[in-house]
Design a protein around this motif. Structure first.
Motif, PDB file in Angstrom:
ATOM      1  N   ALA A  22      45.332   4.706  16.664  1.00 50.40           N
ATOM      2  CA  ALA A  22      45.295   6.024  17.503  1.00 50.40           C
ATOM      3  C   ALA A  22      44.425   7.216  17.302  1.00 50.40           C
ATOM      4  CB  ALA A  22      46.960   6.700  16.945  1.00 50.40           C
ATOM      5  N   ALA A  23      43.464   7.404  17.452  1.00 43.07           N
ATOM      6  CA  ALA A  23      42.358   7.805  17.468  1.00 43.07           C
ATOM      7  C   ALA A  23      42.536  10.392  17.506  1.00 43.07           C
ATOM      8  CB  ALA A  23      41.784   8.413  18.272  1.00 43.07           C
ATOM      9  N   VAL A  24      43.731  10.438  18.196  1.00 41.14           N
ATOM     10  CA  VAL A  24      43.864  11.134  18.345  1.00 41.14           C
ATOM     11  C   VAL A  24      46.066  10.742  18.762  1.00 41.14           C
ATOM     12  CG1 VAL A  24      44.829  13.351  19.924  1.00 41.14           C
ATOM     13  CG2 VAL A  24      42.116  12.316  19.589  1.00 41.14           C
ATOM     14  N   ASP A  25      45.941  11.649  18.287  1.00 39.72           N
ATOM     15  CA  ASP A  25      47.846  11.305  17.701  1.00 39.72           C
ATOM     16  C   ASP A  25      49.020  12.394  17.644  1.00 39.72           C
ATOM     17  OD1 ASP A  25      50.118   9.936  16.727  1.00 39.72           O
ATOM     18  OD2 ASP A  25      49.660   9.573  15.007  1.00 39.72           O
ATOM     19  N   HIS A  26      49.629  12.109  19.074  1.00 42.05           N
ATOM     20  CA  HIS A  26      50.764  13.625  19.342  1.00 42.05           C
ATOM     21  C   HIS A  26      50.218  14.698  18.514  1.00 42.05           C
ATOM     22  CE1 HIS A  26      53.708  10.248  20.390  1.00 42.05           C
ATOM     23  NE2 HIS A  26      53.204   9.362  19.350  1.00 42.05           N
ATOM     24  N   LEU A  27      49.062  15.466  19.328  1.00 37.04           N
ATOM     25  CA  LEU A  27      48.516  16.517  19.184  1.00 37.04           C
ATOM     26  C   LEU A  27      48.925  17.577  19.780  1.00 37.04           C
ATOM     27  CD1 LEU A  27      44.770  16.595  18.201  1.00 37.04           C
ATOM     28  CD2 LEU A  27      45.226  18.130  19.801  1.00 37.04           C
ATOM     29  N   ASP A  28      49.470  18.412  19.822  1.00 36.77           N
ATOM     30  CA  ASP A  28      49.320  19.810  20.147  1.00 36.77           C
ATOM     31  C   ASP A  28      48.629  21.025  19.668  1.00 36.77           C
ATOM     32  OD1 ASP A  28      51.941  19.121  21.740  1.00 36.77           O
ATOM     33  OD2 ASP A  28      52.962  19.386  19.799  1.00 36.77           O
ATOM     34  N   LEU A  29      47.434  21.745  21.093  1.00 39.98           N
ATOM     35  CA  LEU A  29      46.943  22.687  20.778  1.00 39.98           C
ATOM     36  C   LEU A  29      46.366  23.259  22.133  1.00 39.98           C
ATOM     37  CD1 LEU A  29      44.311  23.870  18.662  1.00 39.98           C
ATOM     38  CD2 LEU A  29      43.546  22.276  20.414  1.00 39.98           C
ATOM     39  N   SER A  30      47.136  24.640  21.420  1.00 45.57           N
ATOM     40  CA  SER A  30      46.741  26.070  23.032  1.00 45.57           C
ATOM     41  C   SER A  30      45.329  26.660  22.226  1.00 45.57           C
ATOM     42  CB  SER A  30      47.838  26.285  22.781  1.00 45.57           C
ATOM     43  OG  SER A  30      47.917  27.887  24.027  1.00 45.57           O
ATOM     44  N   VAL A  31      44.404  27.081  23.186  1.00 49.61           N
ATOM     45  CA  VAL A  31      43.912  28.290  22.985  1.00 49.61           C
ATOM     46  C   VAL A  31      43.927  29.440  23.518  1.00 49.61           C
ATOM     47  CG1 VAL A  31      41.315  28.537  22.165  1.00 49.61           C
ATOM     48  CG2 VAL A  31      42.452  26.149  21.093  1.00 49.61           C
ATOM     49  N   ASP A  32      43.360  30.843  23.159  1.00 48.84           N
ATOM     50  CA  ASP A  32      43.550  31.704  23.970  1.00 48.84           C
ATOM     51  C   ASP A  32      42.142  32.064  25.044  1.00 48.84           C
ATOM     52  OD1 ASP A  32      46.284  32.296  24.284  1.00 48.84           O
ATOM     53  OD2 ASP A  32      45.843  33.152  21.821  1.00 48.84           O
ATOM     54  N   ALA A  33      42.555  32.619  25.655  1.00 47.72           N
ATOM     55  CA  ALA A  33      40.644  33.707  26.542  1.00 47.72           C
ATOM     56  C   ALA A  33      40.249  34.387  25.168  1.00 47.72           C
ATOM     57  CB  ALA A  33      40.948  34.215  27.011  1.00 47.72           C
ATOM     58  N   GLY A  34      38.684  34.339  24.985  1.00 51.59           N
ATOM     59  CA  GLY A  34      38.751  35.143  23.856  1.00 51.59           C
ATOM     60  C   GLY A  34      38.736  34.946  22.148  1.00 51.59           C
ATOM     61  N   GLU A  35      39.180  33.220  22.349  1.00 54.85           N
ATOM     62  CA  GLU A  35      39.301  32.258  20.947  1.00 54.85           C
ATOM     63  C   GLU A  35      37.926  31.589  20.494  1.00 54.85           C
ATOM     64  OE1 GLU A  35      42.757  31.207  18.295  1.00 54.85           O
ATOM     65  OE2 GLU A  35      42.917  30.612  20.191  1.00 54.85           O
TER      66      GLU A  35
END
Length: 298
Positions: A22-35
């Motif tokens: 699993a190179a990426v494992d149950h990953l959560d990510l949220s990135v906002d505008a301007g961030e």
């Protein structure tokens, strides 16, 4: 407002023979505008896979990648190509400029693919290069530009179709310190002034203080680097590692040093004077038993 980038329970596995990783494992990510988010991690941690998932170059095994409200898994191949062309700007470590084209034509290339009229795309290219301090270099080819100038051309190219998301893969690794800082500050300004989302994957510790968020990717899982665990720099190879996963430690003048692998640990033990802050006082240390079961498991 639509979140420019969102990953929900994303996993990407690769199978070789009977082994599944699993190179990426149950990953959560949220990135906002301007961030501006910087993601770091050791080699093999899954950074490249993660960037390719975010950039719609790979499809997740499970989970959902959403860019500007569009779930990639629900799109056709043609729609994904259009998404990459219009919604994502890519910046590469090796610049990836076309050597036969001058700066303004390199910048205009994605706009050509997008069908922007020639006069409009060249005008936009000149404006971007001028904003990035390259108005006097627009007719120069890549072999006539410095590394920092090439990377600024690459940034302008990433912006030409006005994407919501900018992805940068080691954008400062090929640059000296001054050029690297300049590129970083340009990306900061772009995120802040145009509300674009910027995600940088890097090993470059010089630029981490500029991040709105600094994340660490280890074993395919994202962590808040400052909160989740302690890290240290291997004195031999310079790689930042998680101390609890170090291959071994040595102590010098009361200070503990952590090593990423038995290779670096062995190099240190062969000649500690090369790797300690006070070489004249480094004590000799017997080399590790590289063939032991304990070491092999590390």
């Amino acid at each position: 407002m639509t979140t420019p980038l969102r990953l929900d329970d994303v996993t990407k596995t690769f199978t070789t023979g009977d082994t599944t990783i699993a190179a990426v494992d149950h990953l959560d990510l949220s990135v906002d505008a301007g961030e501006l988010v910087i993601i770091m991690g050791p080699s093999g941690s899954g950074k490249t896979t993660l960037l390719q998932l975010i950039g719609a170059l790979l499809t997740p095994t499970s989970g959902t990648v959403t860019i500007n409200g569009q779930a990639i898994a629900e799109l056709t191949r043609t729609q994904i190509a259009e998404l990459r062309l219009h919604q994502i700007g890519f910046i590469f470590q090796s610049f990836n400029l076309l050597e036969a084209l001058n700066a303004v034509d390199n910048v205009a290339a994605p706009a050509t693919l997008a069908g922007t009229p020639a006069r409009q795309r060249r005008q936009r290219s000149r404006e971007l290069l001028d904003q990035l301090g390259l108005g006097h270099r627009i007719e120069h080819r890549p072999d006539e530009l410095s590394g920092g100038e090439k990377q600024r051309v690459a940034i302008a190219r990433a912006l030409i179709n006005d994407p919501a998301l900018i992805l940068a893969d080691e954008p400062t690794a090929s640059l000296d310190a001054a050029s690297g800082y300049q590129v970083l500050h340009l990306l900061q300004d772009i995120a802040a002034s145009t509300a674009k989302t910027v995600v940088i994957v890097t090993h470059d510790h010089r630029i981490t203080d500029a991040a709105d968020r600094l994340l660490w990717l280890a074993d395919g899982v994202l962590h808040d680097r400052r909160a989740d665990f302690a890290t240290a720099t291997d004195p031999v190879c310079g790689m930042e590692i998680i101390t609890e996963r170090a291959a071994g430690t040595r102590t010098h003048h009361g200070e503990t040093m952590w090593f990423c692998s038995q290779v670096c640990l062995h190099k240190y033990d062969l000649n500690p004077r090369l790797w300690t802050p006070d070489p004249s006082s480094a004590p000799p240390t017997p080399p590790p038993d590289l063939g032991s079961e304990h070491d092999a498991d590390r």
